[in-house]
Write a protein that holds these residues in place. Structure first.
Motif, PDB file in Angstrom:
ATOM      1  N   ILE A 329       0.826  -1.206   0.000  1.00  0.00           N
ATOM      2  CA  ILE A 329       0.000   0.000   0.000  1.00  0.00           C
ATOM      3  C   ILE A 329       0.859   1.254   0.000  1.00  0.00           C
ATOM      4  O   ILE A 329       2.029   1.236   0.367  1.00  0.00           O
ATOM      5  CB  ILE A 329      -0.948   0.039   1.231  1.00  0.00           C
ATOM      6  N   GLY A 330       0.226   2.353  -0.422  1.00  0.00           N
ATOM      7  CA  GLY A 330       0.815   3.677  -0.287  1.00  0.00           C
ATOM      8  C   GLY A 330       0.008   4.481   0.706  1.00  0.00           C
ATOM      9  O   GLY A 330      -1.220   4.489   0.650  1.00  0.00           O
ATOM     10  N   LEU A 331       0.674   5.138   1.628  1.00  0.00           N
ATOM     11  CA  LEU A 331      -0.018   5.929   2.646  1.00  0.00           C
ATOM     12  C   LEU A 331      -0.491   7.272   2.109  1.00  0.00           C
ATOM     13  O   LEU A 331      -1.217   7.988   2.796  1.00  0.00           O
ATOM     14  CB  LEU A 331       0.913   6.173   3.840  1.00  0.00           C
ATOM     15  N   GLY A 332      -0.084   7.622   0.896  1.00  0.00           N
ATOM     16  CA  GLY A 332      -0.336   8.970   0.432  1.00  0.00           C
ATOM     17  C   GLY A 332       0.732   9.893   0.984  1.00  0.00           C
ATOM     18  O   GLY A 332       1.755   9.455   1.516  1.00  0.00           O
ATOM     19  N   PRO A 333       0.509  11.190   0.918  1.00  0.00           N
ATOM     20  CA  PRO A 333       1.547  12.127   1.337  1.00  0.00           C
ATOM     21  C   PRO A 333       1.723  12.234   2.854  1.00  0.00           C
ATOM     22  O   PRO A 333       2.660  12.869   3.316  1.00  0.00           O
ATOM     23  CB  PRO A 333       1.067  13.460   0.748  1.00  0.00           C
ATOM     24  N   GLY A 334       0.817  11.648   3.632  1.00  0.00           N
ATOM     25  CA  GLY A 334       0.997  11.674   5.084  1.00  0.00           C
ATOM     26  C   GLY A 334      -0.232  12.049   5.871  1.00  0.00           C
ATOM     27  O   GLY A 334      -0.305  11.784   7.063  1.00  0.00           O
ATOM     28  N   ARG A 335      -1.219  12.662   5.214  1.00  0.00           N
ATOM     29  CA  ARG A 335      -2.443  13.050   5.914  1.00  0.00           C
ATOM     30  C   ARG A 335      -3.439  11.903   5.841  1.00  0.00           C
ATOM     31  O   ARG A 335      -3.644  11.317   4.781  1.00  0.00           O
ATOM     32  CB  ARG A 335      -3.032  14.307   5.278  1.00  0.00           C
ATOM     33  N   ALA A 342      -9.023   1.713   0.558  1.00  0.00           N
ATOM     34  CA  ALA A 342      -8.546   0.336   0.428  1.00  0.00           C
ATOM     35  C   ALA A 342      -7.262   0.110   1.213  1.00  0.00           C
ATOM     36  O   ALA A 342      -7.019  -0.989   1.730  1.00  0.00           O
ATOM     37  CB  ALA A 342      -8.336  -0.013  -1.044  1.00  0.00           C
ATOM     38  N   ALA A 343      -6.423   1.129   1.313  1.00  0.00           N
ATOM     39  CA  ALA A 343      -5.187   1.002   2.088  1.00  0.00           C
ATOM     40  C   ALA A 343      -5.496   0.897   3.575  1.00  0.00           C
ATOM     41  O   ALA A 343      -4.907   0.081   4.296  1.00  0.00           O
ATOM     42  CB  ALA A 343      -4.265   2.189   1.814  1.00  0.00           C
ATOM     43  N   ARG A 344      -6.429   1.718   4.058  1.00  0.00           N
ATOM     44  CA  ARG A 344      -6.810   1.650   5.468  1.00  0.00           C
ATOM     45  C   ARG A 344      -7.465   0.309   5.776  1.00  0.00           C
ATOM     46  O   ARG A 344      -7.215  -0.278   6.842  1.00  0.00           O
ATOM     47  CB  ARG A 344      -7.754   2.814   5.803  1.00  0.00           C
ATOM     48  N   THR A 345      -8.276  -0.204   4.864  1.00  0.00           N
ATOM     49  CA  THR A 345      -8.889  -1.518   5.074  1.00  0.00           C
ATOM     50  C   THR A 345      -7.824  -2.595   5.187  1.00  0.00           C
ATOM     51  O   THR A 345      -7.896  -3.472   6.057  1.00  0.00           O
ATOM     52  CB  THR A 345      -9.848  -1.854   3.919  1.00  0.00           C
ATOM     53  N   ALA A 346      -6.821  -2.549   4.319  1.00  0.00           N
ATOM     54  CA  ALA A 346      -5.733  -3.530   4.368  1.00  0.00           C
ATOM     55  C   ALA A 346      -4.995  -3.457   5.698  1.00  0.00           C
ATOM     56  O   ALA A 346      -4.657  -4.479   6.299  1.00  0.00           O
ATOM     57  CB  ALA A 346      -4.767  -3.311   3.200  1.00  0.00           C
ATOM     58  N   LEU A 347      -4.747  -2.246   6.185  1.00  0.00           N
ATOM     59  CA  LEU A 347      -4.081  -2.084   7.480  1.00  0.00           C
ATOM     60  C   LEU A 347      -4.934  -2.646   8.606  1.00  0.00           C
ATOM     61  O   LEU A 347      -4.426  -3.308   9.519  1.00  0.00           O
ATOM     62  CB  LEU A 347      -3.787  -0.605   7.734  1.00  0.00           C
ATOM     63  N   SER A 432      -1.447  -8.221  -3.834  1.00  0.00           N
ATOM     64  CA  SER A 432      -2.173  -7.098  -4.440  1.00  0.00           C
ATOM     65  C   SER A 432      -1.444  -5.804  -4.122  1.00  0.00           C
ATOM     66  O   SER A 432      -0.756  -5.692  -3.097  1.00  0.00           O
ATOM     67  CB  SER A 432      -3.622  -7.038  -3.949  1.00  0.00           C
ATOM     68  N   ILE A 433      -1.591  -4.844  -5.001  1.00  0.00           N
ATOM     69  CA  ILE A 433      -0.938  -3.541  -4.855  1.00  0.00           C
ATOM     70  C   ILE A 433      -2.026  -2.468  -4.878  1.00  0.00           C
ATOM     71  O   ILE A 433      -2.800  -2.379  -5.835  1.00  0.00           O
ATOM     72  CB  ILE A 433       0.095  -3.312  -5.967  1.00  0.00           C
ATOM     73  N   VAL A 434      -2.095  -1.700  -3.809  1.00  0.00           N
ATOM     74  CA  VAL A 434      -3.126  -0.670  -3.663  1.00  0.00           C
ATOM     75  C   VAL A 434      -2.504   0.690  -3.984  1.00  0.00           C
ATOM     76  O   VAL A 434      -1.515   1.083  -3.360  1.00  0.00           O
ATOM     77  CB  VAL A 434      -3.699  -0.663  -2.232  1.00  0.00           C
ATOM     78  N   PRO A 435      -3.032   1.417  -4.948  1.00  0.00           N
ATOM     79  CA  PRO A 435      -2.430   2.703  -5.305  1.00  0.00           C
ATOM     80  C   PRO A 435      -2.601   3.737  -4.199  1.00  0.00           C
ATOM     81  O   PRO A 435      -3.475   3.619  -3.339  1.00  0.00           O
ATOM     82  CB  PRO A 435      -3.199   3.121  -6.568  1.00  0.00           C
ATOM     83  N   GLY A 436      -1.757   4.737  -4.255  1.00  0.00           N
ATOM     84  CA  GLY A 436      -1.839   5.829  -3.290  1.00  0.00           C
ATOM     85  C   GLY A 436      -1.623   7.164  -3.967  1.00  0.00           C
ATOM     86  O   GLY A 436      -1.317   7.235  -5.166  1.00  0.00           O
ATOM     87  N   VAL A 437      -1.766   8.231  -3.206  1.00  0.00           N
ATOM     88  CA  VAL A 437      -1.539   9.579  -3.719  1.00  0.00           C
ATOM     89  C   VAL A 437      -0.050   9.877  -3.601  1.00  0.00           C
ATOM     90  O   VAL A 437       0.488   9.959  -2.493  1.00  0.00           O
ATOM     91  CB  VAL A 437      -2.362  10.615  -2.932  1.00  0.00           C
ATOM     92  N   SER A 438       0.627  10.008  -4.730  1.00  0.00           N
ATOM     93  CA  SER A 438       2.075  10.237  -4.709  1.00  0.00           C
ATOM     94  C   SER A 438       2.385  11.668  -4.288  1.00  0.00           C
ATOM     95  O   SER A 438       1.528  12.562  -4.320  1.00  0.00           O
ATOM     96  CB  SER A 438       2.663   9.972  -6.092  1.00  0.00           C
TER      97      SER A 438
END
Length: 574
Positions: A329-335, A342-347, A432-438
């Motif tokens: 997963i990608g956390l995004g920029p930090g916020r 989908a990333a939070r669900t995986a966590l 699986s790979i979950v996209p994030g905000v780069s």
């Protein structure tokens, strides 16, 4: 009561925090969710949210129990659009901010009244329980414990109505959770509570509860497997709701048809390696996986299926092992609100979380039962291999990156480790790979739309590629008039490379080309500046700065009374 996930304790302001923490102490892994900006930064909540209605609806849709410290009417109006099926709603309670009232609202079949009693006892107030059956009998007869399933909710409601009207009942089978219930009992009662794996025959004088005491072992083609399991159950007069798990050979772990069959049957899918001498399939799977007494049932019409019928409910976690899962997963920029759901669900679903220490901390708050494996940022391949080792044991693993995991981050390392390993067990892991905000996208969004036309992303770090390659790509990108987003622009070990890169870009761009500098965008203390290429100096930048250099068409302008400046690259080209 069925096993329940940890509740979300939702507050609107700091005045409710003390009560929320008292409730939190009752439930392991529970978290306090607070409206952003309303709770003292010295004693923050565990999770922040920006809008109550949307947040409550998201929690409700995920099936998360909700304890809302606010007026009951507010909660009802927030979740009302989602109310549909009483049989699947999570517990929802309203609690007064000062702890003076506890009101169960929804989730009578999911244990809301049990939670109301627990919370009220901790707050030393009486719970406002209005459910007739609970008040009369001291328990919800229609909510059996984990490992048991009610045969028919509609019949159950009629059954409880008959009890409330003065009928008595008898209990047939093992139901220890009803030992202390204040049920009107009689050995000669017309009504009966039957605990049995046998299918309910539709009799209206019975409340049938099925222990999940059957395991179906399957071999052969996965196509039509769910239908064959149902045929085998029907041949022996057994209820599909009594099925505890679907069991299959470990070498077939990655077959989608098996996962589809388990989903169709609504049971966990487990795998096992049969031991030599365990007998013929599929009986050998049962022998290898089960450690409780059971009776083997076969049916000639359901090829490749064998049923194990145990005397008591079976915990699926004791059967074989699950297919391991690795989610990058990608956390995004930090916020937190810029992390994709989908990333939070995986966590939330993870047993193990791996990543660079700083990013793992950003992924929190995490549950106490989750194993955290933080490492140095330079150990990417070791981290990827460790993730596969954990997942191949049947664990649910999350690999954490910042931004997007596929942009200069861990997704590539994970795939490289998988390709190099040639390990069959690693290949069987559900990846699986979950996209994030780069970082580039987050910075661009704050500035406006500098990436509105063709652009490229370049890392100026030569740790993993030669500087000559970087120079070549810079020249081609600059000559092609692409907007350029620079990752890893400078560091103490590489103080000269940004200036060298800018010298190359300035050969192709005019001095007033807009440049956006975003430092720690999405994190506390983040800053955004727009300057020109002629003004830009390496001293304006550090390793945590995203540098976006505009193209020949990139524009900047001020708008509104406050003079807010925007930067964008038009979608047209002159």
């Amino acid at each position: 009561m069925a096993r329940m996930s940890a509740p979300a304790i939702v507050i609107l302001g700091a005045g409710a925090l003390a009560t929320a923490r008292r409730i939190q102490s009752l439930y392991e892994d529970s978290q306090v969710h607070a409206l952003r900006g309303r709770v003292d930064v010295q004693a923050p909540a565990d999770v922040s949210y920006s809008e109550l209605g949307a947040h409550l609806q998201e929690l409700y849709a995920r099936g998360t129990p909700i304890v809302a410290l606010c007026a009951a009417g507010i909660v009802i109006r927030c979740v009302a659009p989602l109310l549909a099926n009483k049989g699947i709603e999570p517990p929802v309670l309203a609690v007064a901010e000062d702890g003076s009232a506890v009101v169960p609202l929804l989730g009578g079949l999911a244990g809301v009244n049990v939670m109301a009693r627990e919370i009220a006892a901790a707050l030393a107030v009486p719970p406002a329980i209005t459910t007739s059956g609970e008040l009369r009998f001291g328990t919800c007869v229609l909510n059996p414990p984990d490992g048991y399933a009610l045969a028919d909710l509609g019949q159950g409601k009629r059954f409880v109505s008959d009890l409330l009207a003065g009928e008595s009942t008898r209990i047939e089978g093992d139901a220890p959770w009803l030992d202390d219930a204040q049920l009107p009992r009689s050995a000669s009662a017309r009504l009966a509570i039957r605990v049995t794996p046998r299918a309910w025959d539709g009799r209206e004088d019975e409340l049938v509860i099925h222990p999940r005491s059957i395991v179906a072992a399957v071999t052969g083609s996965g196509d039509g497997m769910a239908a064959r399991v149902r045929e085998a159950l029907a041949a022996h007069g057994l209820a599909p709701l009594a099925l505890a798990a679907l069991l299959a050979p470990a070498e077939r772990m990655s077959e989608p048809a098996l996962a589809a069959a388990a989903a169709d049957l609504n049971v966990p899918l487990r795998f096992v390696h049969p031991h030599p001498g365990d007998g013929e399939p599929p009986d050998n799977l049962l022998h290898a996986a089960l450690r409780v007494p059971y009776e083997t049932l076969r049916d000639a019409s359901a090829a490749g299926v064998a049923l194990a019928l145990a005397p008591l409910a079976i915990d699926p976690d004791t059967i074989g092992r699950a297919r391991g899962r690795l989610t990058v997963i990608g956390l995004g920029p930090g916020r937190a609100d810029l992390m994709v759901p989908a990333a939070r669900t995986a966590l939330n679903e993870a047993t193990d979380i791996l990543g660079y220490d700083t990013y793992v901390k950003m992924a929190g708050p995490l549950r106490a039962d989750q194993r955290v494996h933080g490492t140095d940022n330079r150990e990417e391949m070791q981290r990827a291999r460790h993730a596969f080792e954990l997942a191949s044991e049947g664990r649910s693993v999350v690999m954490v990156s910042s931004g997007d995991p596929g942009v200069f981050a861990m997704a590539a390392a994970v795939l490289e480790a998988l390709e190099a390993s040639q390990n069959r067990e690693w290949a069987a892991v559900e990846l699986s790979i979950v996209p994030g905000v780069s970082a580039a996208l987050a910075t661009a969004a704050q500035a406006g739309a500098p990436l509105g036309h063709d652009f490229c992303m370049l890392s100026l770090s030569d740790n993993l590629k030669p500087w000559t390659i970087i120079e070549t790509r810079l020249r081609h990108a600059a000559e092609a008039d692409l907007v350029m987003a620079f990752y890893n622009p400078i560091s103490r070990a590489r103080p000269w490379q940004l200036d060298k890169a800018l010298d190359i870009v300035r050969e192709y761009r005019v001095a007033d080309t807009p440049v956006v500098l975003g430092r720690d965008i999405g994190r506390p203390g983040g800053t955004l500046r727009t300057i020109t290429l002629g003004e830009l100096r390496s001293s304006d930048v550090d390793m945590r700065t995203m540098v976006i250099v505009g193209s020949s068409t990139t524009r900047r302008f001020a708008s509104g009374a406050g003079g807010v400046e925007w930067v964008y690259t038009p979608r047209w080209y002159e």
